[in-house]
Design a protein around this motif. Structure first.
Motif, PDB file in Angstrom:
ATOM      1  N   MET A   1     -10.184  13.168  28.423  1.00  0.00           N
ATOM      2  CA  MET A   1      -9.420  14.355  28.198  1.00  0.00           C
ATOM      3  C   MET A   1      -8.002  14.014  28.606  1.00  0.00           C
ATOM      4  O   MET A   1      -6.955  14.647  28.050  1.00  0.00           O
ATOM      5  N   ALA A   2      -7.723  13.311  29.766  1.00  0.00           N
ATOM      6  CA  ALA A   2      -6.366  13.124  30.097  1.00  0.00           C
ATOM      7  C   ALA A   2      -5.675  12.169  29.209  1.00  0.00           C
ATOM      8  O   ALA A   2      -4.467  12.482  29.027  1.00  0.00           O
ATOM      9  N   LEU A   3      -6.308  11.519  28.473  1.00  0.00           N
ATOM     10  CA  LEU A   3      -5.649  10.609  27.434  1.00  0.00           C
ATOM     11  C   LEU A   3      -5.513  11.161  26.054  1.00  0.00           C
ATOM     12  O   LEU A   3      -4.360  11.067  25.353  1.00  0.00           O
ATOM     13  N   ASN A   4      -6.315  12.351  26.000  1.00  0.00           N
ATOM     14  CA  ASN A   4      -6.170  12.967  24.622  1.00  0.00           C
ATOM     15  C   ASN A   4      -5.777  14.561  24.280  1.00  0.00           C
ATOM     16  O   ASN A   4      -5.482  14.898  23.369  1.00  0.00           O
ATOM     17  N   LEU A   5      -5.935  15.009  25.507  1.00  0.00           N
ATOM     18  CA  LEU A   5      -5.658  16.526  25.619  1.00  0.00           C
ATOM     19  C   LEU A   5      -4.666  17.145  26.665  1.00  0.00           C
ATOM     20  O   LEU A   5      -4.454  16.067  27.578  1.00  0.00           O
TER      21      LEU A   5
END
Length: 373
Positions: free
Chosen positions: A187-191
């Motif tokens: 999630m940190a990488l994508n959102l």
């Protein structure tokens, strides 16, 4: 052509689900064969400091009692199911006349009318999190630039290694922890960071140490936005973890035990006796040397040496922060040889395996995180 492509994709993802399901089931079986759901302690008592019964009742010792996600969820589901329904399940038999609870579980807790249904629930939830973790690791590897086949291989290898990492203990919160770690990093990488707030809250509810993992998210958030945004996101996610942890501490402040147990002297004593590195245990039905031995450490070091330069810079920074936090914690507060307590480094090791696997075909390029991430 569109219908053909859709059918191909559907078949691919169906096969992927079956493959991941089998890998998660094998891993869960390896864990359950060794530790079950920590039904009893070494003496055979069901009332140890962190056994299944006291964890369900909320009477376990601190800090184990803080890890309440699955116990509280199992207790809530148990309260929603009518007693008559549980009575029928307790007495249900197979066609051969054997009680289901005796056929599937040898645990004494699973034969106890008071706890059997919650035992079934926790059993199912731990496996569910094992399955979720495989998918989360697969998508994480893809987010970091690994080809789908390599991402699948790395995720499967990692989940199959889990029982080996559970060398000194295996707990109901270990697979959920892996799932939450992988989900949060993905999630940190994508959102945008605020999507991770409920995930980190649940992760801390599952295991309070997730609070200390939150600083390692900063480089991942930084690659998506400004320094101020990344610092704010890291701070708010950490604050969310701290609030959950504070509530758990307040709720169980009168339980016996301590906030943390120190094991530095035990660690030093263990390292001064090299024979401790060559103990044996059974995994997947095979007796072999424990994972906490020099050979395994050498293989891990080789994996790091071969793959480090191929990791994207943002992942390297995440891994370095995780290591700076995790190694001191491991030496100070964790039992000797308890590799599961190096869990902050699980995902770094996963991604190192992925880049190493990707080099088999001669690909020497450095994977990059897609801009859409």
């Amino acid at each position: 052509m569109a219908k053909k492509d859709l059918a191909t994709r559907l078949y691919y993802y169906s096969c992927l689900f079956v493959l991941f399901f089998v890998a998660a089931a094998a891993s869960f079986n390896g864990y359950y064969d060794k530790w079950r759901l920590l039904d009893t302690d070494i003496s055979g008592s069901t009332q140890g400091k962190n056994n299944f019964e006291p964890m369900m009742d909320g009477t376990a010792e601190r800090p184990f009692v803080y890890r309440q996600l699955l116990p509280m969820l199992a207790n809530w589901i148990d309260r929603q199911v009518p007693e008559q329904c549980k009575d029928r399940l307790f007495a249900a038999k197979s066609q051969s006349g054997i009680l289901f609870r005796e056929y599937f579980f040898s645990s004494p807790i699973a034969q106890d009318r008071v706890y059997f249904f919650r035992y079934w629930i926790v059993y199912a939830l731990v496996f569910l999190f094992a399955l979720i973790s495989v998918f989360a690791m697969y998508f994480l590897c893809k987010s970091v630039g690994s080809p789908p086949s390599t991402a699948a291989e790395a995720a499967i290898v990692m989940i199959l290694l889990m029982p080996y990492f559970l060398t000194v203990g295996g707990y109901i919160y270990d697979y959920p922890e892996l799932a939450f770690l992988a989900l949060t990093v993905w999630m940190a990488l994508n959102l945008d960071w605020w999507w991770a707030i409920p995930v980190v809250a649940l992760a801390t509810w599952n295991k309070e140490s997730f609070l200390l993992f939150s600083p390692s998210l900063y480089p991942l958030l930084r690659q998506r936005g400004s320094r101020i945004s990344a610092l704010s996101g890291t701070g708010i996610l950490g604050l969310t973890c701290a609030v959950v942890y504070g509530m758990l501490r307040l709720r169980f402040q009168h339980n016996p035990g301590k906030t943390v147990y120190t094991h530095l002297a035990d660690q030093v004593n263990w390292m001064l006796h090299p024979a401790n590195s060559f103990l044996w245990e059974k995994n997947y039905g095979v007796i072999a040397i424990k994972a906490s031995n020099p050979l395994v450490m050498a293989l891990i070091a080789w994996t790091v040496w071969r793959g480090w330069r191929y990791l994207p810079r943002v992942i390297q920074r995440h891994a370095m922060i995780s290591a700076v936090i995790n190694f001191p914690l491991f030496l100070l507060f964790c039992g000797p040889g308890e590799l599961r307590n190096l869990s902050f480094l699980y995902l770094s090791f996963l991604l190192l395996m992925a880049v190493n696997l990707d080099k088999r075909g001669g690909n020497q390029s450095k994977p990059s995180i897609p801009q859409s991430a």
